[in-house]
Motif scaffolding. Structure first.
Motif, PDB file in Angstrom:
ATOM      1  N   GLU A   7       0.822  -1.218   0.000  1.00 26.91           N
ATOM      2  CA  GLU A   7       0.000   0.000   0.000  1.00 26.91           C
ATOM      3  C   GLU A   7       0.859   1.274   0.000  1.00 26.91           C
ATOM      4  N   SER A   8       2.155   1.130   0.243  1.00 21.31           N
ATOM      5  CA  SER A   8       3.040   2.284   0.302  1.00 21.31           C
ATOM      6  C   SER A   8       3.157   2.929  -1.078  1.00 21.31           C
ATOM      7  N   THR A   9       3.175   4.252  -1.089  1.00 22.15           N
ATOM      8  CA  THR A   9       3.337   4.972  -2.352  1.00 22.15           C
ATOM      9  C   THR A   9       4.808   5.303  -2.574  1.00 22.15           C
ATOM     10  N   VAL A  10       5.137   5.713  -3.797  1.00 20.59           N
ATOM     11  CA  VAL A  10       6.494   6.166  -4.089  1.00 20.59           C
ATOM     12  C   VAL A  10       6.837   7.315  -3.146  1.00 20.59           C
ATOM     13  N   HIS A  11       5.891   8.222  -2.941  1.00 21.35           N
ATOM     14  CA  HIS A  11       6.111   9.354  -2.040  1.00 21.35           C
ATOM     15  C   HIS A  11       6.484   8.873  -0.643  1.00 21.35           C
ATOM     16  N   ASP A  12       5.758   7.882  -0.115  1.00 24.26           N
ATOM     17  CA  ASP A  12       6.032   7.361   1.232  1.00 24.26           C
ATOM     18  C   ASP A  12       7.467   6.851   1.339  1.00 24.26           C
ATOM     19  N   VAL A  13       7.871   6.075   0.363  1.00 23.20           N
ATOM     20  CA  VAL A  13       9.194   5.442   0.401  1.00 23.20           C
ATOM     21  C   VAL A  13      10.297   6.478   0.241  1.00 23.20           C
ATOM     22  N   ALA A  15      10.145   9.774   0.742  1.00 26.74           N
ATOM     23  CA  ALA A  15      10.153  10.686   1.889  1.00 26.74           C
ATOM     24  C   ALA A  15      10.854  10.043   3.085  1.00 26.74           C
ATOM     25  N   ALA A  16      10.559   8.783   3.343  1.00 24.63           N
ATOM     26  CA  ALA A  16      11.208   8.084   4.465  1.00 24.63           C
ATOM     27  C   ALA A  16      12.711   7.959   4.222  1.00 24.63           C
ATOM     28  N   GLY A  17      13.094   7.625   3.008  1.00 32.36           N
ATOM     29  CA  GLY A  17      14.512   7.509   2.679  1.00 32.36           C
ATOM     30  C   GLY A  17      15.248   8.827   2.821  1.00 32.36           C
ATOM     31  N   MET A  18      14.617   9.905   2.367  1.00 33.03           N
ATOM     32  CA  MET A  18      15.240  11.227   2.485  1.00 33.03           C
ATOM     33  C   MET A  18      15.373  11.636   3.952  1.00 33.03           C
ATOM     34  N   ASN A  19      14.356  11.363   4.755  1.00 31.87           N
ATOM     35  CA  ASN A  19      14.426  11.690   6.180  1.00 31.87           C
ATOM     36  C   ASN A  19      15.524  10.899   6.877  1.00 31.87           C
ATOM     37  N   MET A  20      15.620   9.607   6.563  1.00 26.01           N
ATOM     38  CA  MET A  20      16.667   8.777   7.176  1.00 26.01           C
ATOM     39  C   MET A  20      18.048   9.267   6.744  1.00 26.01           C
ATOM     40  N   GLY A  21      18.192   9.576   5.454  1.00 28.01           N
ATOM     41  CA  GLY A  21      19.466  10.073   4.950  1.00 28.01           C
ATOM     42  C   GLY A  21      19.852  11.393   5.587  1.00 28.01           C
ATOM     43  N   ALA A  22      18.882  12.294   5.727  1.00 27.78           N
ATOM     44  CA  ALA A  22      19.153  13.597   6.334  1.00 27.78           C
ATOM     45  C   ALA A  22      19.587  13.445   7.796  1.00 27.78           C
ATOM     46  N   GLU A  23      18.908  12.572   8.540  1.00 30.29           N
ATOM     47  CA  GLU A  23      19.283  12.336   9.942  1.00 30.29           C
ATOM     48  C   GLU A  23      20.703  11.786  10.039  1.00 30.29           C
ATOM     49  N   HIS A  24      21.036  10.853   9.166  1.00 23.76           N
ATOM     50  CA  HIS A  24      22.374  10.261   9.172  1.00 23.76           C
ATOM     51  C   HIS A  24      23.427  11.327   8.842  1.00 23.76           C
ATOM     52  N   LEU A  25      23.166  12.143   7.830  1.00 24.12           N
ATOM     53  CA  LEU A  25      24.100  13.206   7.477  1.00 24.12           C
ATOM     54  C   LEU A  25      24.287  14.178   8.629  1.00 24.12           C
ATOM     55  N   LEU A  26      23.202  14.547   9.284  1.00 17.54           N
ATOM     56  CA  LEU A  26      23.287  15.473  10.411  1.00 17.54           C
ATOM     57  C   LEU A  26      24.180  14.906  11.517  1.00 17.54           C
ATOM     58  N   GLU A  27      24.014  13.633  11.817  1.00 18.12           N
ATOM     59  CA  GLU A  27      24.844  12.996  12.850  1.00 18.12           C
ATOM     60  C   GLU A  27      26.308  12.961  12.461  1.00 18.12           C
ATOM     61  N   GLY A  46      12.731   0.174 -11.817  1.00 19.13           N
ATOM     62  CA  GLY A  46      11.721  -0.532 -12.596  1.00 19.13           C
ATOM     63  C   GLY A  46      10.625   0.390 -13.071  1.00 19.13           C
ATOM     64  N   THR A  47       9.631   0.625 -12.244  1.00 17.76           N
ATOM     65  CA  THR A  47       8.503   1.474 -12.640  1.00 17.76           C
ATOM     66  C   THR A  47       8.766   2.955 -12.420  1.00 17.76           C
ATOM     67  N   VAL A  48       9.801   3.280 -11.655  1.00 22.45           N
ATOM     68  CA  VAL A  48      10.171   4.681 -11.437  1.00 22.45           C
ATOM     69  C   VAL A  48      11.687   4.824 -11.475  1.00 22.45           C
ATOM     70  N   ARG A  49      12.135   6.014 -11.786  1.00 18.73           N
ATOM     71  CA  ARG A  49      13.561   6.346 -11.727  1.00 18.73           C
ATOM     72  C   ARG A  49      13.700   7.447 -10.686  1.00 18.73           C
ATOM     73  N   VAL A  50      14.616   7.279  -9.783  1.00 17.66           N
ATOM     74  CA  VAL A  50      14.835   8.249  -8.714  1.00 17.66           C
ATOM     75  C   VAL A  50      16.193   8.902  -8.932  1.00 17.66           C
ATOM     76  N   ARG A  51      16.185  10.224  -9.003  1.00 25.58           N
ATOM     77  CA  ARG A  51      17.430  10.976  -9.122  1.00 25.58           C
ATOM     78  C   ARG A  51      17.663  11.710  -7.811  1.00 25.58           C
ATOM     79  N   ILE A  52      18.824  11.513  -7.262  1.00 23.13           N
ATOM     80  CA  ILE A  52      19.183  12.135  -5.989  1.00 23.13           C
ATOM     81  C   ILE A  52      20.376  13.049  -6.231  1.00 23.13           C
ATOM     82  N   ARG A  53      20.268  14.276  -5.746  1.00 20.64           N
ATOM     83  CA  ARG A  53      21.374  15.224  -5.876  1.00 20.64           C
ATOM     84  C   ARG A  53      21.594  15.857  -4.512  1.00 20.64           C
ATOM     85  N   VAL A  54      22.827  15.850  -4.074  1.00 16.57           N
ATOM     86  CA  VAL A  54      23.180  16.441  -2.780  1.00 16.57           C
ATOM     87  C   VAL A  54      24.243  17.497  -3.028  1.00 16.57           C
TER      88      VAL A  54
END
Length: 111
Positions: A7-13, A15-27, A46-54
Protein backbone atom coordinates in the motif's frame (compact mmCIF):
# COMPACT_ATOMS: atom_id res chain seq x y z
CA UNK A 1 11.41 1.71 12.12
CA UNK A 2 9.47 2.37 8.94
CA UNK A 3 7.63 -0.61 7.49
CA UNK A 4 6.57 -0.48 3.86
CA UNK A 5 3.76 -2.55 2.39
CA UNK A 6 2.17 -2.97 -1.01
CA UNK A 7 0.00 0.00 0.00
CA UNK A 8 3.04 2.28 0.30
CA UNK A 9 3.34 4.97 -2.35
CA UNK A 10 6.49 6.17 -4.09
CA UNK A 11 6.11 9.35 -2.04
CA UNK A 12 6.03 7.36 1.23
CA UNK A 13 9.19 5.44 0.40
CA UNK A 14 11.19 8.39 -0.97
CA UNK A 15 10.15 10.69 1.89
CA UNK A 16 11.21 8.08 4.46
CA UNK A 17 14.51 7.51 2.68
CA UNK A 18 15.24 11.23 2.48
CA UNK A 19 14.43 11.69 6.18
CA UNK A 20 16.67 8.78 7.18
CA UNK A 21 19.47 10.07 4.95
CA UNK A 22 19.15 13.60 6.33
CA UNK A 23 19.28 12.34 9.94
CA UNK A 24 22.37 10.26 9.17
CA UNK A 25 24.10 13.21 7.48
CA UNK A 26 23.29 15.47 10.41
CA UNK A 27 24.84 13.00 12.85
CA UNK A 28 27.97 12.48 10.77
CA UNK A 29 28.60 16.06 9.56
CA UNK A 30 27.80 18.00 12.72
CA UNK A 31 30.43 20.78 12.89
CA UNK A 32 32.57 19.16 10.17
CA UNK A 33 35.12 21.27 8.32
CA UNK A 34 33.31 23.23 5.61
CA UNK A 35 33.73 22.17 1.99
CA UNK A 36 31.85 22.65 -1.26
CA UNK A 37 30.95 19.38 -2.98
CA UNK A 38 28.07 17.72 -4.77
CA UNK A 39 26.97 14.20 -5.60
CA UNK A 40 24.39 12.83 -8.00
CA UNK A 41 22.94 9.36 -8.27
CA UNK A 42 20.20 7.85 -10.40
CA UNK A 43 18.38 4.74 -9.26
CA UNK A 44 16.36 2.79 -11.82
CA UNK A 45 13.68 1.09 -9.77
CA UNK A 46 11.72 -0.53 -12.60
CA UNK A 47 8.50 1.47 -12.64
CA UNK A 48 10.17 4.68 -11.44
CA UNK A 49 13.56 6.35 -11.73
CA UNK A 50 14.83 8.25 -8.71
CA UNK A 51 17.43 10.98 -9.12
CA UNK A 52 19.18 12.13 -5.99
CA UNK A 53 21.37 15.22 -5.88
CA UNK A 54 23.18 16.44 -2.78
CA UNK A 55 24.98 19.77 -2.60
CA UNK A 56 27.20 20.69 0.32
CA UNK A 57 28.24 24.29 0.87
CA UNK A 58 29.82 26.18 3.78
CA UNK A 59 27.51 28.34 5.91
CA UNK A 60 30.28 30.73 6.86
CA UNK A 61 29.87 29.93 10.56
CA UNK A 62 32.62 28.56 12.76
CA UNK A 63 31.83 25.44 14.79
CA UNK A 64 31.48 27.68 17.86
CA UNK A 65 29.04 30.01 16.08
CA UNK A 66 27.00 27.06 14.76
CA UNK A 67 26.51 25.69 18.28
CA UNK A 68 25.76 29.18 19.58
CA UNK A 69 23.06 29.53 16.90
CA UNK A 70 21.32 26.42 18.21
CA UNK A 71 21.50 27.66 21.80
CA UNK A 72 20.26 31.13 20.80
CA UNK A 73 17.11 29.63 19.27
CA UNK A 74 16.39 27.16 22.09
CA UNK A 75 13.35 28.46 23.96
CA UNK A 76 14.21 26.18 26.90
CA UNK A 77 17.42 28.09 27.58
CA UNK A 78 17.46 30.98 30.03
CA UNK A 79 17.20 34.43 28.41
CA UNK A 80 20.72 35.40 29.54
CA UNK A 81 22.16 32.21 28.02
CA UNK A 82 20.37 32.86 24.73
CA UNK A 83 21.64 36.46 24.77
CA UNK A 84 25.20 35.25 25.38
CA UNK A 85 24.89 32.84 22.46
CA UNK A 86 23.66 35.64 20.17
CA UNK A 87 26.59 37.80 21.29
CA UNK A 88 29.02 34.97 20.57
CA UNK A 89 27.51 34.50 17.12
CA UNK A 90 28.23 38.15 16.36
CA UNK A 91 31.91 37.62 17.31
CA UNK A 92 32.25 41.16 18.51
CA UNK A 93 33.09 42.92 21.72
CA UNK A 94 32.00 40.90 24.72
CA UNK A 95 32.67 37.48 23.18
CA UNK A 96 34.81 36.42 26.13
CA UNK A 97 32.04 37.32 28.58
CA UNK A 98 29.57 35.37 26.44
CA UNK A 99 31.89 32.32 26.45
CA UNK A 100 32.05 32.49 30.24
CA UNK A 101 28.25 32.64 30.57
CA UNK A 102 27.96 29.59 28.31
CA UNK A 103 30.75 27.77 30.19
CA UNK A 104 28.92 28.36 33.48
CA UNK A 105 25.72 26.80 32.13
CA UNK A 106 26.85 23.76 30.14
CA UNK A 107 29.52 21.91 28.20
CA UNK A 108 31.54 24.87 26.93
CA UNK A 109 34.07 25.31 25.37
CA UNK A 110 33.42 22.87 22.59
CA UNK A 111 35.30 19.57 22.82
Amino acid sequence: MTIFTTESTVHDVVAAGMNMGAEHLLEQLDCAAPTTEQWERTLDCGTVRVRIRVEVEPTGLTAEQAVAAVIAEDENEAPEVRAAARLLMASGEGSEVARQVLADTGPWPLP
